[in-house]
Design a protein around this motif. Sequence first.
Motif, PDB file in Angstrom:
ATOM      1  N   GLN A 189       0.849  -1.184   0.000  1.00 36.25           N
ATOM      2  CA  GLN A 189       0.000   0.000   0.000  1.00 36.25           C
ATOM      3  C   GLN A 189       0.888   1.238   0.000  1.00 36.25           C
ATOM      4  O   GLN A 189       1.939   1.258   0.652  1.00 36.25           O
ATOM      5  CB  GLN A 189      -0.913   0.029   1.225  1.00 36.25           C
ATOM      6  CG  GLN A 189      -1.863  -1.157   1.332  1.00 36.25           C
ATOM      7  CD  GLN A 189      -2.931  -1.131   0.256  1.00 36.25           C
ATOM      8  OE1 GLN A 189      -3.064  -2.069  -0.527  1.00 36.25           O
ATOM      9  NE2 GLN A 189      -3.702  -0.053   0.212  1.00 36.25           N
ATOM     10  N   THR A 248       0.914   5.866  -0.804  1.00 38.90           N
ATOM     11  CA  THR A 248       0.194   7.120  -1.028  1.00 38.90           C
ATOM     12  C   THR A 248       0.778   7.829  -2.244  1.00 38.90           C
ATOM     13  O   THR A 248       2.008   7.944  -2.376  1.00 38.90           O
ATOM     14  CB  THR A 248       0.296   8.044   0.195  1.00 38.90           C
ATOM     15  OG1 THR A 248      -0.264   7.371   1.335  1.00 38.90           O
ATOM     16  CG2 THR A 248      -0.450   9.348  -0.043  1.00 38.90           C
ATOM     17  N   LYS A 249      -0.089   8.296  -3.110  1.00 43.00           N
ATOM     18  CA  LYS A 249       0.368   9.018  -4.302  1.00 43.00           C
ATOM     19  C   LYS A 249       0.877  10.395  -3.902  1.00 43.00           C
ATOM     20  O   LYS A 249       0.175  11.166  -3.247  1.00 43.00           O
ATOM     21  CB  LYS A 249      -0.769   9.142  -5.312  1.00 43.00           C
ATOM     22  CG  LYS A 249      -0.373   9.833  -6.616  1.00 43.00           C
ATOM     23  CD  LYS A 249      -1.521   9.891  -7.599  1.00 43.00           C
ATOM     24  CE  LYS A 249      -2.604  10.858  -7.128  1.00 43.00           C
ATOM     25  NZ  LYS A 249      -3.658  11.051  -8.137  1.00 43.00           N
ATOM     26  N   GLU A 301      -5.727   8.494  -4.199  1.00 45.68           N
ATOM     27  CA  GLU A 301      -4.582   8.916  -3.391  1.00 45.68           C
ATOM     28  C   GLU A 301      -3.928   7.718  -2.715  1.00 45.68           C
ATOM     29  O   GLU A 301      -2.707   7.663  -2.585  1.00 45.68           O
ATOM     30  CB  GLU A 301      -5.029   9.941  -2.342  1.00 45.68           C
ATOM     31  CG  GLU A 301      -5.512  11.254  -2.935  1.00 45.68           C
ATOM     32  CD  GLU A 301      -4.440  11.929  -3.774  1.00 45.68           C
ATOM     33  OE1 GLU A 301      -3.285  12.014  -3.303  1.00 45.68           O
ATOM     34  OE2 GLU A 301      -4.746  12.351  -4.902  1.00 45.68           O
ATOM     35  N   THR A 302      -4.741   6.757  -2.270  1.00 48.97           N
ATOM     36  CA  THR A 302      -4.202   5.530  -1.687  1.00 48.97           C
ATOM     37  C   THR A 302      -4.125   4.472  -2.777  1.00 48.97           C
ATOM     38  O   THR A 302      -5.115   4.173  -3.440  1.00 48.97           O
ATOM     39  CB  THR A 302      -5.085   5.027  -0.534  1.00 48.97           C
ATOM     40  OG1 THR A 302      -5.148   6.038   0.478  1.00 48.97           O
ATOM     41  CG2 THR A 302      -4.514   3.750   0.066  1.00 48.97           C
ATOM     42  N   HIS A 308      -2.881   0.634  -4.229  1.00 53.63           N
ATOM     43  CA  HIS A 308      -2.496  -0.749  -3.978  1.00 53.63           C
ATOM     44  C   HIS A 308      -1.577  -1.205  -5.116  1.00 53.63           C
ATOM     45  O   HIS A 308      -1.955  -1.179  -6.284  1.00 53.63           O
ATOM     46  CB  HIS A 308      -3.736  -1.651  -3.919  1.00 53.63           C
ATOM     47  CG  HIS A 308      -3.400  -3.111  -3.793  1.00 53.63           C
ATOM     48  ND1 HIS A 308      -3.009  -3.689  -2.609  1.00 53.63           N
ATOM     49  CD2 HIS A 308      -3.398  -4.114  -4.721  1.00 53.63           C
ATOM     50  CE1 HIS A 308      -2.775  -4.978  -2.802  1.00 53.63           C
ATOM     51  NE2 HIS A 308      -3.014  -5.266  -4.071  1.00 53.63           N
TER      52      HIS A 308
END
Length: 386
Positions: free
Chosen positions: A14, A16-17, A78-79, A81
């Motif tokens: 996981q 964050t962009k 934004e999150t 995978h």
Amino acid sequence: MKLFYENVNLQTFQATKLDEGTDEQGRRYIVLDQTAFYPTGGGQPHDTGLLNQARVYDVEEVDGTVRHYIEGTDPLLETVHGEIDWNRRFDHMQQHAGQHILSAAFENNFDLKTVSFHLGEEVCSIDLETEGVSSELLAAAEDQANELVLDNRPIETKWVSKEELAQYPLRKEVAVSDDIRLVIIPEADYNGCGGTHPTSTGQVGTIKILHTEKQRGHTRVYFVCGKRVNNQLGEKNEVIQALTAKMSAPQEKLKDAADRLLDQNRQLEKTVDELKDQLLSFEAKQYTEDVVKEIFTDRPVSELQKLAKMIVNEEKTVLFVNETDDKLQLVCGRGANVEVNMNQLVKSVLPLINGRGGGKPDFAQGGGEKLVSAAELLEACAAELL
């Protein structure tokens, strides 16, 4: 953060962009706060996989930032995978570690240094600092490498400072002075490397040398590791089985059968050449005039040269024009009793076809574009002869 250095076996993560954009070629890329995607570098190709549902087709590190190049134009959450194409990654890990092991085998046992390494899509190669390697030495190095694989020694990684390098028997000097990462196979190989590797030599599987070739004063050794060995074995087995059926010979006798077939082919080619010469000899005798002018279509120039020389040997003069789909060709010769310089004759008419050519005073040839007809070119040659 480069997660592949924290856990080389990490397949999903996981993140964050942090940023996205397009490069100079218009390729869309994403930057994350952490990633398990390995960017191209150190001789190892990049990873591929998915960010959410977007396919990652390239990964590069630009000014310290890892860019994930993705397909499509849909916005990315934004999150994120991430999912690594594990088959591709593990294959690269096997090949890269196999290179370390094979290079160590050549250097430790035979004092042959590796000067470069290439990890290809199907086969890998190393360049050894020598102009030649015997088949016996190759076999011995391969055996040594596979013994190290079977030992299943740990493959360790360690970050060290420049000052700490003196503690390790490095196989070659490191190329950086900061953030130095060593890949260590205890009592076998100590090497500065930023690539990904399995955690033990046993995971490399079999190492197989395929063939070698000379390369600018060095010897290039082609090899495969792990699953690629099975792939190569499968491909070669298919070829052998097909040849066994076609040549009606078992595998162990294929070489003898191929040698016999090649010998038969050489004999047939020799017979065909002899028969062609006989036919040309008969054809040459059909020309009785002192100056032989002839236009041909799609005849091999080598054949026309041989025919012309047979006619010239009878003290005749030959002016041949050969026409193909896109060009005109000249073959001109003379006997010893004719004083015309054939080299000058050919060069004098070649401008008509924007051509090139030449030869000797008694025999010359050339060719060029079809800017005039074959008949016009032949007449120009005849005019020069007169």
